[in-house]
Enzyme design. Structure first.
Site, PDB file in Angstrom:
ATOM      1  N   ASP A 173       0.836  -1.199   0.000  1.00 39.80           N
ATOM      2  CA  ASP A 173       0.000   0.000   0.000  1.00 39.80           C
ATOM      3  C   ASP A 173       0.873   1.253   0.000  1.00 39.80           C
ATOM      4  O   ASP A 173       0.611   2.202  -0.744  1.00 39.80           O
ATOM      5  CB  ASP A 173      -0.911   0.006   1.233  1.00 39.80           C
ATOM      6  CG  ASP A 173      -1.871  -1.166   1.243  1.00 39.80           C
ATOM      7  OD1 ASP A 173      -2.480  -1.434   0.191  1.00 39.80           O
ATOM      8  OD2 ASP A 173      -2.010  -1.813   2.296  1.00 39.80           O
ATOM      9  N   GLY A 191      17.581  19.020  -4.908  1.00 37.82           N
ATOM     10  CA  GLY A 191      18.937  18.999  -4.373  1.00 37.82           C
ATOM     11  C   GLY A 191      18.931  19.172  -2.859  1.00 37.82           C
ATOM     12  O   GLY A 191      17.877  19.140  -2.215  1.00 37.82           O
ATOM     13  N   GLY A 207      -0.908   6.202  -4.839  1.00 39.76           N
ATOM     14  CA  GLY A 207      -1.396   6.698  -3.560  1.00 39.76           C
ATOM     15  C   GLY A 207      -0.681   6.044  -2.391  1.00 39.76           C
ATOM     16  O   GLY A 207      -0.490   4.835  -2.359  1.00 39.76           O
ATOM     17  N   ASP A 209       2.405   6.372  -1.627  1.00 39.69           N
ATOM     18  CA  ASP A 209       3.843   6.248  -1.851  1.00 39.69           C
ATOM     19  C   ASP A 209       4.583   7.447  -1.270  1.00 39.69           C
ATOM     20  O   ASP A 209       4.112   8.589  -1.326  1.00 39.69           O
ATOM     21  CB  ASP A 209       4.146   6.110  -3.338  1.00 39.69           C
ATOM     22  CG  ASP A 209       3.693   4.761  -3.882  1.00 39.69           C
ATOM     23  OD1 ASP A 209       3.137   3.975  -3.105  1.00 39.69           O
ATOM     24  OD2 ASP A 209       3.903   4.502  -5.073  1.00 39.69           O
ATOM     25  N   ASP A 213      14.301  12.588  -0.581  1.00 37.50           N
ATOM     26  CA  ASP A 213      15.320  13.148  -1.465  1.00 37.50           C
ATOM     27  C   ASP A 213      16.692  12.584  -1.089  1.00 37.50           C
ATOM     28  O   ASP A 213      17.198  12.846   0.002  1.00 37.50           O
ATOM     29  CB  ASP A 213      15.327  14.675  -1.345  1.00 37.50           C
ATOM     30  CG  ASP A 213      16.240  15.338  -2.375  1.00 37.50           C
ATOM     31  OD1 ASP A 213      16.955  14.605  -3.097  1.00 37.50           O
ATOM     32  OD2 ASP A 213      16.234  16.573  -2.459  1.00 37.50           O
ATOM     33  N   HIS A 234       6.320  12.684   9.485  1.00 33.16           N
ATOM     34  CA  HIS A 234       5.543  13.703   8.785  1.00 33.16           C
ATOM     35  C   HIS A 234       4.986  13.161   7.469  1.00 33.16           C
ATOM     36  O   HIS A 234       3.783  13.244   7.201  1.00 33.16           O
ATOM     37  CB  HIS A 234       6.442  14.915   8.522  1.00 33.16           C
ATOM     38  CG  HIS A 234       5.777  16.003   7.732  1.00 33.16           C
ATOM     39  ND1 HIS A 234       5.316  17.161   8.305  1.00 33.16           N
ATOM     40  CD2 HIS A 234       5.504  16.110   6.404  1.00 33.16           C
ATOM     41  CE1 HIS A 234       4.780  17.932   7.371  1.00 33.16           C
ATOM     42  NE2 HIS A 234       4.893  17.315   6.199  1.00 33.16           N
ATOM     43  N   GLU A 235       5.855  12.599   6.640  1.00 31.71           N
ATOM     44  CA  GLU A 235       5.419  12.151   5.314  1.00 31.71           C
ATOM     45  C   GLU A 235       4.425  10.998   5.386  1.00 31.71           C
ATOM     46  O   GLU A 235       3.490  10.911   4.593  1.00 31.71           O
ATOM     47  CB  GLU A 235       6.627  11.746   4.467  1.00 31.71           C
ATOM     48  CG  GLU A 235       7.611  12.877   4.179  1.00 31.71           C
ATOM     49  CD  GLU A 235       6.970  14.071   3.497  1.00 31.71           C
ATOM     50  OE1 GLU A 235       5.945  13.886   2.789  1.00 31.71           O
ATOM     51  OE2 GLU A 235       7.469  15.194   3.679  1.00 31.71           O
ATOM     52  N   HIS A 238       1.016  12.188   5.688  1.00 32.10           N
ATOM     53  CA  HIS A 238       0.410  12.457   4.374  1.00 32.10           C
ATOM     54  C   HIS A 238      -0.089  11.164   3.737  1.00 32.10           C
ATOM     55  O   HIS A 238      -1.175  11.114   3.163  1.00 32.10           O
ATOM     56  CB  HIS A 238       1.434  13.100   3.435  1.00 32.10           C
ATOM     57  CG  HIS A 238       1.781  14.515   3.768  1.00 32.10           C
ATOM     58  ND1 HIS A 238       0.843  15.453   4.111  1.00 32.10           N
ATOM     59  CD2 HIS A 238       2.983  15.156   3.799  1.00 32.10           C
ATOM     60  CE1 HIS A 238       1.446  16.620   4.348  1.00 32.10           C
ATOM     61  NE2 HIS A 238       2.746  16.456   4.158  1.00 32.10           N
ATOM     62  N   HIS A 244      -1.121  19.559   5.727  1.00 32.67           N
ATOM     63  CA  HIS A 244      -0.296  20.314   6.660  1.00 32.67           C
ATOM     64  C   HIS A 244      -1.117  21.009   7.740  1.00 32.67           C
ATOM     65  O   HIS A 244      -2.261  21.400   7.525  1.00 32.67           O
ATOM     66  CB  HIS A 244       0.538  21.354   5.904  1.00 32.67           C
ATOM     67  CG  HIS A 244       1.703  20.756   5.195  1.00 32.67           C
ATOM     68  ND1 HIS A 244       2.223  21.266   4.031  1.00 32.67           N
ATOM     69  CD2 HIS A 244       2.434  19.646   5.468  1.00 32.67           C
ATOM     70  CE1 HIS A 244       3.234  20.508   3.620  1.00 32.67           C
ATOM     71  NE2 HIS A 244       3.373  19.521   4.483  1.00 32.67           N
ATOM     72  N   MET A 252       2.852  17.681  11.619  1.00 35.66           N
ATOM     73  CA  MET A 252       2.390  17.958  10.267  1.00 35.66           C
ATOM     74  C   MET A 252       2.592  19.411   9.853  1.00 35.66           C
ATOM     75  O   MET A 252       2.134  19.825   8.786  1.00 35.66           O
ATOM     76  CB  MET A 252       0.919  17.565  10.115  1.00 35.66           C
ATOM     77  CG  MET A 252       0.646  16.080  10.260  1.00 35.66           C
ATOM     78  SD  MET A 252       1.748  15.022   9.263  1.00 35.66           S
ATOM     79  CE  MET A 252       1.303  15.522   7.604  1.00 35.66           C
ATOM     80  N   ASP A 351       9.184 -20.526  21.655  1.00 35.13           N
ATOM     81  CA  ASP A 351       9.820 -21.676  21.005  1.00 35.13           C
ATOM     82  C   ASP A 351      11.284 -21.419  20.680  1.00 35.13           C
ATOM     83  O   ASP A 351      12.117 -22.332  20.741  1.00 35.13           O
ATOM     84  CB  ASP A 351       9.104 -22.007  19.684  1.00 35.13           C
ATOM     85  CG  ASP A 351       7.696 -22.514  19.892  1.00 35.13           C
ATOM     86  OD1 ASP A 351       7.431 -23.121  20.945  1.00 35.13           O
ATOM     87  OD2 ASP A 351       6.851 -22.302  18.996  1.00 35.13           O
TER      88      ASP A 351
END
Length: 488
Positions: A173, A191, A207, A209, A213, A234-235, A238, A244, A252, A351
């Site tokens: 997912d 960068g 969705g 994903d 960076d 944070h990500e 989302h 946000h 967030m 075990d």
């Protein structure tokens, strides 16, 4: 060539339900916005590079701000929206305070408002969500990346009914990856610093994903660099459906927390984050638990004592038998007795077990499931199926397990065979399973418990234990299990 479905999905995710006033773009040339939106007091403090950064920032994070009047300067309106979001003085002009916010490292998702959600409030329509870390950054170890992501998801799970399961192949997912510049989703990274990462709202295909960076210097220890745990927390918010927050105390909030030296195991969500995630998924319902029963404690100095499992934990040795375990302290050599259910409720018995010291984790196996504990604190997201290690479903239980530190491998014993799991490659060795007698000459009986202590291996069967030299592949001697427990 990027697949058409990704491009279409990107367009769908990026559409915001706002009513825009049509603007004749010919009224404004590419440079005509500059003079009207610079605060006079800031002239001389703001460079041409700053202005370029400001325009890119506004274009990326406030491109969908609606215009109130047809002849309004669109850049000024967008700057006002940005200043309002960050609780700055709303002037529509770029001043030093506004520029300072624009220069902070941040998330790549556009800004909206208080504990907000994506348009239509998309969320996962299930409580068990899978995730997969597709590739890793070279800045830190794979184990640190796994740990950071697992801790971030644990924190969201503690506030909701959601559970998360890591998988190691196929589609999950939430697909997590590291990339730099253009990386196939029409939102290239910029960068070092600037945008640190971005994620997509829950949906099919792309969705959920989450992309980091690779040009950042990632860290987990608080050293120089960007804290991967805080960014992941944070990500992944989302990826669960949150946008946000305007509250600077919330995870967030668009920019990274100033204090990047945090302990992931002790980090707590702020109330705004909790309100947002619970508005999507409701609160976590506590599960009723039975009061632990007093177990029958085996006589530790009984010469016929057998072990179910043995493992190291932070230098100490743990010996499991039925519903209890003994801890032999590495410093004082004292032996303490514990009820398994008191320490790890509902586990009952074990075990097999082994320590993966690089992550400060001990894995505990029972039947076709396993748990992970750091010290005596059970980690979130368990139990998990032993098929995650690569076992076929025909393996109903693991008889014994141990960790070989020189090879960074876990060895699992099942009847007369053993399996080898490579922690460097995070997968089972291709030659598994093999006969125990072929890999460990001289070990002819079933292995009920196994562990490594200093340079030797120890294999238990019944009350007897074999001390074994792996370097020489030779049985050294046979001793009784109970002698480890300060018994004469």
């Amino acid at each position: 060539m990027v697949p058409l479905w990704i491009f279409i999905q990107f367009l769908l995710i990026k559409v915001y339900e706002v009513e825009l006033v049509p603007v004749d773009e010919a009224l404004y040339g590419p440079d005509e916005w500059v003079e009207p939106v610079i605060e006079e007091a800031s002239i001389g403090h703001i460079t041409d590079n700053d202005l370029k950064t400001a325009q890119n920032y506004i274009d990326q994070f406030y491109s969908d701000v609606p215009l109130r009047k047809r002849m309004t300067n669109p850049m000024e309106e967008k700057i006002k929206a940005m200043q309002s979001f960050f609780s700055l003085n709303v002037t529509g002009k770029i001043d030093k305070e506004t520029m300072a916010i624009m220069l902070k490292p941040r998330c790549g998702v556009p800004d909206v408002h208080r504990f907000s959600h994506f348009p239509g409030k998309p969320k996962w329509q299930k409580t068990m969500i899978t995730y997969r870390i597709v590739n890793y950054t070279p800045d830190i170890t794979k184990n640190e990346v796994d740990f950071a992501v697992a801790q971030a998801l644990r924190i969201w799970s503690e506030a909701t009914p959601l559970q998360f399961l890591q998988i190691f192949s196929g589609n999950a997912d939430i697909m997590i990856s590291f990339a730099s510049k253009a990386h196939g989703d029409f939102i290239p990274f910029d960068g070092p610093l600037g945008v640190l990462a971005h994620a997509y709202a829950p949906s099919e295909d792309i969705g959920g994903d989450t992309h980091f960076d690779e040009d950042e210097q990632w860290t987990l220890s608080g050293k120089a660099g960007t804290n991967i745990f805080l960014v992941a927390l944070h990500e992944l918010g989302h990826a669960l459906g949150l946008e946000h927050s305007q509250d600077q105390r919330a995870i967030m909030y668009p920019t990274l927390l100033d204090n990047s030296a945090v302990d992931p195991t002790k980090f707590k969500l702020y109330s705004d984050d909790i309100a947002g995630i619970q508005a999507l998924y409701a609160t976590k319902q506590p599960k009723p638990t039975d009061a632990p029963k007093n177990p029958v404690v085996p006589e530790r100095c009984n010469p016929t004592l057998g072990f179910d499992a043995v493992t190291r934990m932070r230098g100490d040795l743990l010996f499991f038998r039925n519903e209890v375990f003994w801890r032999k302290n590495a410093r004082t050599r004292s032996v303490d007795t514990f009820s398994i259910n008191t320490v790890w409720p509902s586990l009952g018995r074990v075990d097999a077990a082994y320590e993966f010291a690089a992550r400060d984790v001990v894995y505990l196996f029972k039947g076709q499931q396993y748990w992970a504990t750091s010290g005596f604190k059970m980690l979130w997201g368990y139990p998990r199926p032993i098929t995650n290690f690569g076992f076929p479903k025909s393996v109903e239980k693991i008889d014994a397990a141990m960790f070989l530190k020189e090879e960074n491998k876990a060895i699992f014993f099942v009847e007369d065979k053993y399996w080898s799991f490579d922690h460097n490659k995070n997968k089972m060795d291709s030659k598994s399973p093999r006969k125990i007698k072929d890999g460990f000459p001289g070990i002819e009986k079933k292995v009920e418990a196994a562990f490594q202590n200093i340079d030797y291996l120890y294999f238990s069967n019944g009350a007897d234990q074999i001390e074994y030299s792996s370097r020489r592949q030779l049985v050294l001697r046979t001793i009784a299990n109970y002698r480890w427990l300060n018994c004469d």
